[in-house]
Design a protein around this motif. Structure first.
Motif, PDB file in Angstrom:
ATOM      1  N   GLY A  42       0.802  -1.212   0.000  1.00 46.27           N
ATOM      2  CA  GLY A  42       0.000   0.000   0.000  1.00 46.27           C
ATOM      3  C   GLY A  42       0.839   1.268   0.000  1.00 46.27           C
ATOM      4  N   THR A  43       0.146   2.376  -0.206  1.00 46.68           N
ATOM      5  CA  THR A  43       0.766   3.700  -0.231  1.00 46.68           C
ATOM      6  C   THR A  43       0.057   4.589   0.772  1.00 46.68           C
ATOM      7  N   ASP A  66       4.572   0.023   1.206  1.00 47.24           N
ATOM      8  CA  ASP A  66       5.336   0.172  -0.035  1.00 47.24           C
ATOM      9  C   ASP A  66       5.862   1.588  -0.231  1.00 47.24           C
ATOM     10  N   ARG A  67       4.956   2.577  -0.112  1.00 50.97           N
ATOM     11  CA  ARG A  67       5.353   3.964  -0.366  1.00 50.97           C
ATOM     12  C   ARG A  67       4.818   4.866   0.728  1.00 50.97           C
ATOM     13  N   ASP A 127      -3.912  15.251  -7.833  1.00 55.96           N
ATOM     14  CA  ASP A 127      -3.383  14.039  -8.467  1.00 55.96           C
ATOM     15  C   ASP A 127      -2.177  13.487  -7.717  1.00 55.96           C
ATOM     16  N   ASP A 130      -3.019  10.260  -6.225  1.00 54.13           N
ATOM     17  CA  ASP A 130      -3.367   9.106  -7.069  1.00 54.13           C
ATOM     18  C   ASP A 130      -2.619   7.871  -6.563  1.00 54.13           C
ATOM     19  N   GLY A 131      -3.352   6.797  -6.378  1.00 52.20           N
ATOM     20  CA  GLY A 131      -2.746   5.554  -5.913  1.00 52.20           C
ATOM     21  C   GLY A 131      -2.539   5.467  -4.419  1.00 52.20           C
ATOM     22  N   VAL A 132      -2.926   6.507  -3.674  1.00 52.26           N
ATOM     23  CA  VAL A 132      -2.766   6.501  -2.221  1.00 52.26           C
ATOM     24  C   VAL A 132      -3.908   5.711  -1.590  1.00 52.26           C
ATOM     25  N   ASP A 133      -3.565   4.820  -0.659  1.00 50.24           N
ATOM     26  CA  ASP A 133      -4.545   3.961  -0.003  1.00 50.24           C
ATOM     27  C   ASP A 133      -5.004   4.500   1.345  1.00 50.24           C
ATOM     28  N   VAL A 157     -11.037   7.808   0.132  1.00 45.74           N
ATOM     29  CA  VAL A 157      -9.784   7.391   0.754  1.00 45.74           C
ATOM     30  C   VAL A 157      -9.952   7.402   2.269  1.00 45.74           C
TER      31      VAL A 157
END
Length: 259
Positions: A42-43, A66-67, A127, A130-133, A157
């Motif tokens: 996850g991020t 992960d990030r 943006d 984007d991809g943040v969990d 989110v």
């Protein structure tokens, strides 16, 4: 000089594991590797790298996410050194680095997945999420929260918002530390009960006089990380509270808004 056989041999760092620069030997020593794996992947974004956000990073960087995305447009200044983990050097203070650059440099020694954005979040750069969990909102501006909270809800989110409210009374400090959680499964408690301040004055004078101290910043971040780990199944959670308030007067924690 020959090695002294009576002294222990130097210990070399274990090989890296996952997102860490070197292996997490703390989990293996404690026998909780299987539990720690619940935090993998996850991020996670941290909005605001002040006293609370920087400690949140310190704790989060020790998990196998992960990030870790850092978003803050402010410069790292001398007063920040007294509310942040570790000890800034004089050269660091003189360098006028952004907070995210300073903390990314520091914590990239341990975690490989740190991404720094030296800007404040606004409608034009959403943006960046984007991809943040998951998001930790650690900003101390009512105006910023008024935009960020609805934006995160619209993006579906999950997030945790941490805040302090301290006042000086008769030469003593009193106040509250608040940690409020919002997930797609439960959000109505925030607007219905006004759990997160999104209205009121937010001028420069109030910002400059905002009282924050390192121990309560650390407590806010710690409570937020514990809640995050509860959501991930790392800690047992029998109450599932989505709003917690600690009071310095009496040392009480009140849990409310249970899922």
């Amino acid at each position: 000089m020959p090695a002294d056989p009576t002294l222990p041999a130097p210990v070399e760092a274990s090989r890296p594991s996952g997102r860490f620069v070197y292996a997490d030997t703390a989990s293996s020593r404690a026998g909780i590797e299987a539990v720690s794996r619940k935090l993998e992947g996850g991020t996670v974004a941290i909005l605001g790298l002040g006293g609370t956000g920087s400690v949140t990073l310190d704790l989060l960087s020790k998990t196998p996410v992960d990030r870790i995305v850092l978003i803050d447009g402010d410069i790292m200044q001398q007063h920040n050194a007294f509310r942040s983990p570790g000890a800034m050097g004089l050269d660091d203070i003189a360098a006028n680095m952004t907070k995210v650059a300073y903390f990314a440099r520091t914590y990239s020694r341990m975690h490989r997945g740190i991404v720094a954005h030296p800007v404040h979040l606004d409608p034009a750069n959403l943006d960046l999420l984007d991809g943040v969990d998951f998001v930790f909102c650690c900003v101390d501006s009512v105006e910023a929260r008024a935009f960020i909270i609805p934006a995160l809800e619209a993006m579906d989110v999950p997030f945790i918002d941490c805040g302090l409210g301290l006042t000086l009374v008769d030469d003593q400090l009193m106040g509250l530390v608040r940690v409020t959680t919002s997930t797609p499964a439960m959000r109505a408690h925030i607007p219905d009960k006004g759990r997160i301040p999104v209205t009121g004055r937010d001028d420069d004078d109030i910002y400059r006089s905002n009282i924050q101290v390192a121990d309560l910043n650390t407590l806010a971040a710690t409570l937020g990380i514990i809640q995050y780990k509860q959501l991930r199944g790392f800690y047992l959670d029998t109450e599932a509270e989505y709003h917690a308030v600690y009071s310095t007067d009496g040392n009480h924690i009140i849990n409310e808004d249970r899922a």
